[in-house]
Scaffold this active site. Structure first.
Site, short mmCIF file in Angstrom:
data_model
loop_
_atom_site.label_atom_id
_atom_site.label_comp_id
_atom_site.label_asym_id
_atom_site.label_seq_id
_atom_site.Cartn_x
_atom_site.Cartn_y
_atom_site.Cartn_z
N ASN A 176 5.88 34.30 175.52
CA ASN A 176 4.66 35.34 175.64
C ASN A 176 3.34 34.81 176.27
OD1 ASN A 176 5.22 34.19 172.94
ND2 ASN A 176 3.16 35.25 172.59
N GLY A 225 11.37 47.62 171.93
CA GLY A 225 10.89 48.67 172.79
C GLY A 225 9.54 48.82 173.49
N CYS A 230 -8.32 34.15 167.41
CA CYS A 230 -9.32 34.22 166.69
C CYS A 230 -8.78 34.44 165.07
CB CYS A 230 -10.37 35.37 166.75
SG CYS A 230 -11.93 34.90 166.61
C1 LIG Z 1 8.22 36.79 172.17
C2 LIG Z 1 7.76 37.75 171.11
N1 LIG Z 1 8.56 37.77 170.15
C3 LIG Z 1 8.34 38.73 169.43
C4 LIG Z 1 7.28 39.72 169.37
C5 LIG Z 1 7.11 40.58 168.30
O1 LIG Z 1 7.58 42.22 168.76
P1 LIG Z 1 7.03 43.29 167.99
O2 LIG Z 1 5.67 43.79 168.45
O3 LIG Z 1 7.95 44.43 168.52
O4 LIG Z 1 7.22 43.16 166.64
C6 LIG Z 1 6.25 39.60 170.48
C7 LIG Z 1 5.21 40.53 170.69
O5 LIG Z 1 4.16 40.25 171.15
C8 LIG Z 1 6.55 38.53 171.62
O6 LIG Z 1 5.85 38.67 172.53
#
Ligand SMILES: Cc1ncc(COP(=O)(O)O)c(C=O)c1O
Length: 397
Positions: free
Chosen positions: A154, A203, A330
């Site tokens: 991410n 989603g 943070c």
């Molecule tokens: C790689 C990854 N996994 C899991 C999540 C969590 O997803 P959600 O916000 O739908 O709980 C995120 C959200 O930023 C993510 O980027």
């Protein structure tokens, strides 16, 4: 244009696609509020909409609709996959993840360690990639209940070699889950003939609404539900379905299936991102790209502005109407450098000077041109007013 919001934080969340909003509307406004579990026609209408969405998501992943379980979010999907594997194999006390997992997986694994499970975290190289030889050496058929690897990181967008990893793990008779929350909808991804046992998506990361996710569970693998109750989702996830959210996710999946078929679209997105990066690097030679330059999502750019405090930069950019994310978090008053960037061997100073920009299908060239100007102005201002200490920043690739 000057005061218009420029949204470059699409890995945090995305705008709901207008066609998705339109599809959801009858299930939000009251025309179709029946409970999909009800046996009368009004409920059956909602059931049919949920099943259509299941099929749309299944088409996107190239799997059977029966293998799709709707959840409330990516976090719940990840949680369910990991906890289910541990319940299916109670004699196994070992889980393998990577040092680059999202906190939804990392924090659950910290909790598992408190509950006396053993967790192995695969290291990341300087470009954010795991080593498959290390994976092969740490998975133990007798003790490993599950391997869970993030498909696309991410923060950096770096793509893991998921199919190869899943094959290694399957050959050892161990379940393999992937957190594909950032990958689904951004890169073509097919689970037909795949060794992946379970996969999570969310989603709101792919132009559907917040509050709906999916856990794909391969029909041939063992699964234990975590939420018990009314037995919805074929007994795999109890709780009345978020019909509007699910309908929207189905529509988003349908749209993205067509978008991802179009190679031109993929290329266009990475060309826009690359041009944005190139312009910033040309104008500010102290800028570095974090993560593998090719093996990454086409929409993500994680940049280090050497000598600049990212928190300060974000404040200036926010004031100028540009949304993006820091490479640090943070917590309890102190700015912690990103766990993922430091796992890649970067100094705390480099991580604290890093910012993530993430594009979507709605991002325009004009917005990126304007963003480059705003970033350049803010970086120059900070270099004069607030130079960071913390030693030199090392130039990787
Ligand atoms: C790689 C990854 N996994 C899991 C999540 C969590 O997803 P959600 O916000 O739908 O709980 C995120 C959200 O930023 C993510 O980027």
């Amino acid at each position: 244009m000057k005061n218009q919001l420029i949204y470059l934080d699409n890995n945090a969340t995305t705008r709901v696609h207008p066609e998705v909003a339109a599809a959801m509307l009858p299930y939000v406004t009251g025309e179709c509020y029946g409970n999909p579990s009800a046996s009368y026609g009004f409920g059956k209408k909602a059931r049919a909409a949920v099943e259509q969405a299941r099929q749309q998501v299944a088409y996107l992943l190239a799997v059977d609709a029966k293998e799709i379980v709707f959840t409330s979010c990516g976090t719940e999907s990840n949680y369910t996959a990991i906890e289910s594997a541990l319940r299916c194999y109670p004699e196994r006390r070992h889980v393998v993840i990577s040092a680059g997992e999202h906190s939804a997986v990392e924090n659950l694994c910290l909790d598992l360690e408190r509950r006396a499970y053993r967790v192995t975290r695969l290291g990341l190289d300087g470009e954010g990639l795991v080593d498959l030889a290390e994976l092969e050496s740490v998975v133990n058929s007798d003790d490993t209940a599950l391997v869970s690897l993030i498909w696309a990181n991410n923060e950096t967008g770096v793509l893991s070699p998921i199919e190869d990893a899943a094959n290694i793990v399957k050959n050892k008779g161990v379940l393999f889950h992937s957190d594909a929350v950032q990958a689904v909808g951004k890169v073509p991804l097919s689970l037909a003939d795949s060794a992946v046992s379970m996969l999570s998506l969310s989603g709101h990361k792919l132009h559907a609404a917040k509050g709906v996710g999916v856990l794909y569970v391969n029909g041939r693998v063992r699964f234990e539900p975590i939420l018990l109750g009314g037995g919805q989702e074929n007994g795999r996830r109890s709780g009345t379905e978020n019909v509007a959210g699910i309908v929207g996710l189905g529509k988003a999946a349908e749209i993205l299936r067509y978008v991802l078929k179009d190679e031109h679209h993929q290329q266009q997105m990475s060309e826009m991102r690359d041009r944005f990066e190139r312009t910033l690097l040309d104008r500010m030679p102290d800028t570095l790209v974090n993560g593998h330059r090719e093996k990454r999502l086409p929409n993500t750019s994680n940049l280090c502005f050497a000598g600049v405090d990212a928190e300060g930069l974000l404040i200036l950019l926010d004031n100028a109407g540009l949304c993006c994310s820091p490479g640090s978090a943070c917590s309890t008053g102190s700015v912690k450098p990103s766990r993922v960037l430091t796992a890649m061997g970067m100094s705390a100073a480099r991580a604290r000077s890093s910012v993530r920009f993430s594009l979507s299908m709605f991002t325009t060239e004009q917005e990126l041109d304007r963003a480059v100007d705003l970033i350049e102005q803010a970086v120059s201002k900070l270099k004069i007013v607030l130079p960071v200490s913390g030693g030199p920043v090392i130039r990787h690739t």
